[in-house]
Design a protein around this motif. Structure first.
Motif, mmCIF file in Angstrom:
data_model
loop_
_atom_site.group_PDB
_atom_site.id
_atom_site.type_symbol
_atom_site.label_atom_id
_atom_site.label_comp_id
_atom_site.label_asym_id
_atom_site.label_seq_id
_atom_site.Cartn_x
_atom_site.Cartn_y
_atom_site.Cartn_z
ATOM 1 N N ASN A 1 29.737 20.631 35.352
ATOM 2 C CA ASN A 1 30.427 21.961 34.855
ATOM 3 C C ASN A 1 31.700 22.065 35.691
ATOM 4 O O ASN A 1 32.881 22.372 35.413
ATOM 5 N N ILE A 2 31.656 21.545 37.108
ATOM 6 C CA ILE A 2 32.678 21.840 38.014
ATOM 7 C C ILE A 2 33.933 20.811 37.386
ATOM 8 O O ILE A 2 35.249 21.420 37.624
ATOM 9 N N VAL A 3 33.947 19.939 36.733
ATOM 10 C CA VAL A 3 34.807 18.811 36.351
ATOM 11 C C VAL A 3 35.198 19.419 34.974
ATOM 12 O O VAL A 3 36.690 19.499 34.878
ATOM 13 N N ASN A 4 34.266 19.619 33.952
ATOM 14 C CA ASN A 4 34.697 20.127 32.693
ATOM 15 C C ASN A 4 35.485 21.497 32.921
ATOM 16 O O ASN A 4 36.246 21.790 31.963
ATOM 17 N N ALA A 5 34.971 22.379 33.775
ATOM 18 C CA ALA A 5 35.694 23.852 33.979
ATOM 19 C C ALA A 5 37.434 23.719 33.921
ATOM 20 O O ALA A 5 37.961 24.458 33.567
ATOM 21 N N ARG A 6 37.814 22.480 34.674
ATOM 22 C CA ARG A 6 39.014 22.254 35.032
ATOM 23 C C ARG A 6 40.020 20.984 34.414
ATOM 24 O O ARG A 6 41.385 21.053 34.508
ATOM 25 N N THR A 7 39.181 20.360 33.481
ATOM 26 C CA THR A 7 39.897 19.390 32.800
ATOM 27 C C THR A 7 39.693 19.333 31.315
ATOM 28 O O THR A 7 40.440 18.466 30.681
ATOM 29 N N ASN A 8 38.890 20.036 30.721
ATOM 30 C CA ASN A 8 38.450 19.886 29.069
ATOM 31 C C ASN A 8 38.424 21.307 28.709
ATOM 32 O O ASN A 8 37.670 22.244 28.807
ATOM 33 N N LYS B 1 34.152 28.621 30.327
ATOM 34 C CA LYS B 1 35.049 27.907 29.314
ATOM 35 C C LYS B 1 36.019 26.999 30.173
ATOM 36 O O LYS B 1 36.692 27.643 30.992
ATOM 37 N N GLY B 2 36.108 25.654 29.686
ATOM 38 C CA GLY B 2 37.211 24.815 30.322
ATOM 39 C C GLY B 2 38.590 25.124 30.033
ATOM 40 O O GLY B 2 38.791 25.690 28.934
ATOM 41 N N ARG B 3 39.243 24.886 30.963
ATOM 42 C CA ARG B 3 40.740 25.014 30.769
ATOM 43 C C ARG B 3 41.689 24.006 31.773
ATOM 44 O O ARG B 3 41.163 23.507 32.831
ATOM 45 N N LEU B 4 42.907 24.093 31.483
ATOM 46 C CA LEU B 4 43.730 23.007 32.382
ATOM 47 C C LEU B 4 44.617 23.941 33.221
ATOM 48 O O LEU B 4 44.814 23.539 34.381
ATOM 49 N N ASP B 5 45.238 24.986 32.668
ATOM 50 C CA ASP B 5 46.117 25.723 33.590
ATOM 51 C C ASP B 5 45.558 27.063 34.028
ATOM 52 O O ASP B 5 44.975 27.728 33.369
ATOM 53 N N TRP B 6 45.702 27.460 35.197
ATOM 54 C CA TRP B 6 45.230 28.688 35.908
ATOM 55 C C TRP B 6 46.617 29.451 36.290
ATOM 56 O O TRP B 6 47.324 29.035 37.247
ATOM 57 N N PHE B 7 46.220 30.831 35.944
ATOM 58 C CA PHE B 7 47.464 31.749 36.175
ATOM 59 C C PHE B 7 46.875 32.711 37.168
ATOM 60 O O PHE B 7 46.069 33.102 37.439
ATOM 61 N N SER B 8 47.937 33.128 38.217
ATOM 62 C CA SER B 8 47.630 34.203 39.286
ATOM 63 C C SER B 8 47.735 35.695 38.393
ATOM 64 O O SER B 8 48.283 35.698 37.371
ATOM 65 N N VAL B 9 47.470 36.433 39.244
ATOM 66 C CA VAL B 9 47.766 38.146 38.996
ATOM 67 C C VAL B 9 49.297 38.170 39.059
ATOM 68 O O VAL B 9 49.935 37.574 40.235
ATOM 69 N N PRO B 10 49.930 38.430 38.354
ATOM 70 C CA PRO B 10 51.562 38.679 38.369
ATOM 71 C C PRO B 10 51.893 39.670 39.584
ATOM 72 O O PRO B 10 51.254 40.538 39.742
ATOM 73 N N VAL B 11 53.258 39.406 39.853
ATOM 74 C CA VAL B 11 53.618 40.402 40.695
ATOM 75 C C VAL B 11 55.040 40.730 39.867
ATOM 76 O O VAL B 11 55.790 40.213 39.347
ATOM 77 N N THR B 12 55.286 42.238 39.938
ATOM 78 C CA THR B 12 56.193 42.832 39.102
ATOM 79 C C THR B 12 57.339 43.152 40.159
ATOM 80 O O THR B 12 57.233 43.708 41.194
ATOM 81 N N ILE B 13 58.710 42.683 39.381
ATOM 82 C CA ILE B 13 59.902 43.159 40.114
ATOM 83 C C ILE B 13 60.601 44.154 39.497
ATOM 84 O O ILE B 13 60.984 43.861 38.336
ATOM 85 N N GLU B 14 61.055 45.090 40.028
ATOM 86 C CA GLU B 14 61.754 46.245 39.322
ATOM 87 C C GLU B 14 63.245 46.395 39.936
ATOM 88 O O GLU B 14 63.217 46.348 41.257
ATOM 89 N N ILE B 15 64.161 46.168 39.130
ATOM 90 C CA ILE B 15 65.569 45.845 39.573
ATOM 91 C C ILE B 15 66.082 47.347 39.559
ATOM 92 O O ILE B 15 66.013 48.157 38.565
ATOM 93 N N GLY B 16 66.288 47.920 40.822
ATOM 94 C CA GLY B 16 66.908 49.075 41.012
ATOM 95 C C GLY B 16 68.341 49.026 41.216
ATOM 96 O O GLY B 16 69.012 48.174 41.163
ATOM 97 N N PRO B 17 69.120 50.303 41.313
ATOM 98 C CA PRO B 17 70.562 50.389 41.196
ATOM 99 C C PRO B 17 70.955 49.786 42.511
ATOM 100 O O PRO B 17 70.389 49.599 43.488
#
Length: 350
Positions: free
Chosen positions: A215-222, A240-256
């Motif tokens: 499972n440890i191989v399939n989870a990150r390669t298939n 479920k296997g996958r190739l790409d792993w995403f982080s929790v996003p960081v939001t940047i708010e552009i101020g004046p």
């Protein structure tokens, strides 16, 4: 026992790859992506990790640092950033990992729409853009862990977490823009090539006939692999296997743009579920002085209460004795009577 404990901890770490953003523009984020005992609500990540950044020339060079773990080797890792109102909320829902099919469909539709609108390359970059791809070993890799000193004491020390850094140009964003920054990674792809009769191939197993079994191989390669744990507590967890792993996003708010006497440093304004409106502000000196005075009054009140409410050795309440003394009427006499009594007392002593 110690060796078994370390092996178990390593196995827990390698169950699933992960990536997390550590700092923006030199400002370390408040905490990690995962908050214990706090559910991850879809769409709430827009406010849980936020940096407010005023519009300034420094936006052209914003340094982002992130880490990748849960793996031995990082084949590809990069930063994806773009406007929140462009990203598909059903795919980037802050809770689930986007699949390859969803990402392909999203970017195909996005690019077709941009072409129809006649957008330039710079305008397309404002929507969604990627930083240059990087790679390298994690702290669990044998080459990284064996680097440095080779003495006996260093062998027991754990290498620092693997971090990557890139400089983003956010100068084309304007006041009011809300930007999402993701870190993503692809790890341990060489595991899928092990096992061939000639020491490895480009297929998935020995000579392409034996696929990866663990499972440890399939989870990150298939990405086509999946497995249901029937004995899990929730009745059947899907892996479920996958190739790409995403982080929790960081939001940047552009101020004046800041005023003449105001600073242009970014400030973290994250709001956690347990904060009930958390704002990262420091207490002023006036607040600290007022707090000290209130505490001093409370301590004094408690001390006086203890003194006056104590009992004498015979059990008499001291506070009640003082109250009784106050109720004694004072004798009122004239000045002549006072001196007459004083004269009589002096005559008696003489």
């Amino acid at each position: 026992v110690g060796s078994n404990v370390r092996t178990s901890l390593l196995a827990l770490e390698l169950v699933e790859p992960y990536t997390a953003i550590r700092s923006i523009a030199g400002i370390s984020l408040r905490d990690d992506d995962v908050v214990p005992l706090t559910p991850r609500v879809p769409g709430k990540c827009v406010t849980t990790r936020v940096m407010s950044m005023p519009e300034s020339p420094e936006m052209k060079e914003v340094e982002v640092t992130w880490t990748v773990g849960g793996a031995l080797n990082v084949d590809e890792t990069a930063i994806m950033y773009g406007k929140w109102d462009v990203l598909d909320g059903k795919i980037f829902d802050c809770r689930t990992q986007p699949t390859k099919q969803e990402l392909d469909a999203f970017f195909t539709i996005l690019r077709d729409f941009e072409v129809m609108e006649g957008e330039t390359a710079e305008e397309m970059a404002e929507d969604v853009n990627f930083a240059p791809v990087q790679s390298g070993p994690t702290r669990w890799h044998q080459h990284r862990s064996s680097s440095g000193n080779n003495d006996a004491s260093s062998s027991t020390l754990l290498s620092p977490e693997t971090t990557f850094t890139v400089t983003l140009d956010l100068g084309h964003y304007k006041v009011g823009d809300v930007i999402a920054i993701y870190s993503l990674a692809r790890t341990d792809q060489e595991w899928a090539a092990f096992g061939g009769a000639d020491g490895g191939d480009n297929g998935r197993g020995g000579g392409g006939d034996i696929p990866a079994q663990t499972n440890i191989v399939n989870a990150r390669t298939n990405p086509e692999w999946s497995h249901v744990h029937a004995n899990s507590m929730d009745g059947g967890s899907l892996v479920k296997g996958r190739l790409d792993w995403f982080s929790v996003p960081v939001t940047i708010e552009i101020g004046p743009r800041p005023g003449f006497f105001e600073g242009n440093e970014p400030v973290e304004t994250s709001v956690r579920a347990l904060d009930e409106g958390y704002e990262q502000t420091e207490k002023s000196e006036v607040d600290m002085i007022a707090y000290s005075l209130v505490m001093a009054v409370l301590v004094l009140a408690v001390t006086l209460c203890c003194v006056f409410c104590r009992e004498e050795r015979d059990g008499t309440d001291v506070f009640s004795i003082l109250s009784a003394h106050r109720r004694i009427d004072k004798e009122k006499i004239s000045v002549d009577d006072f001196f007459h009594k004083e004269a009589l007392e002096l005559a008696a002593y003489s």
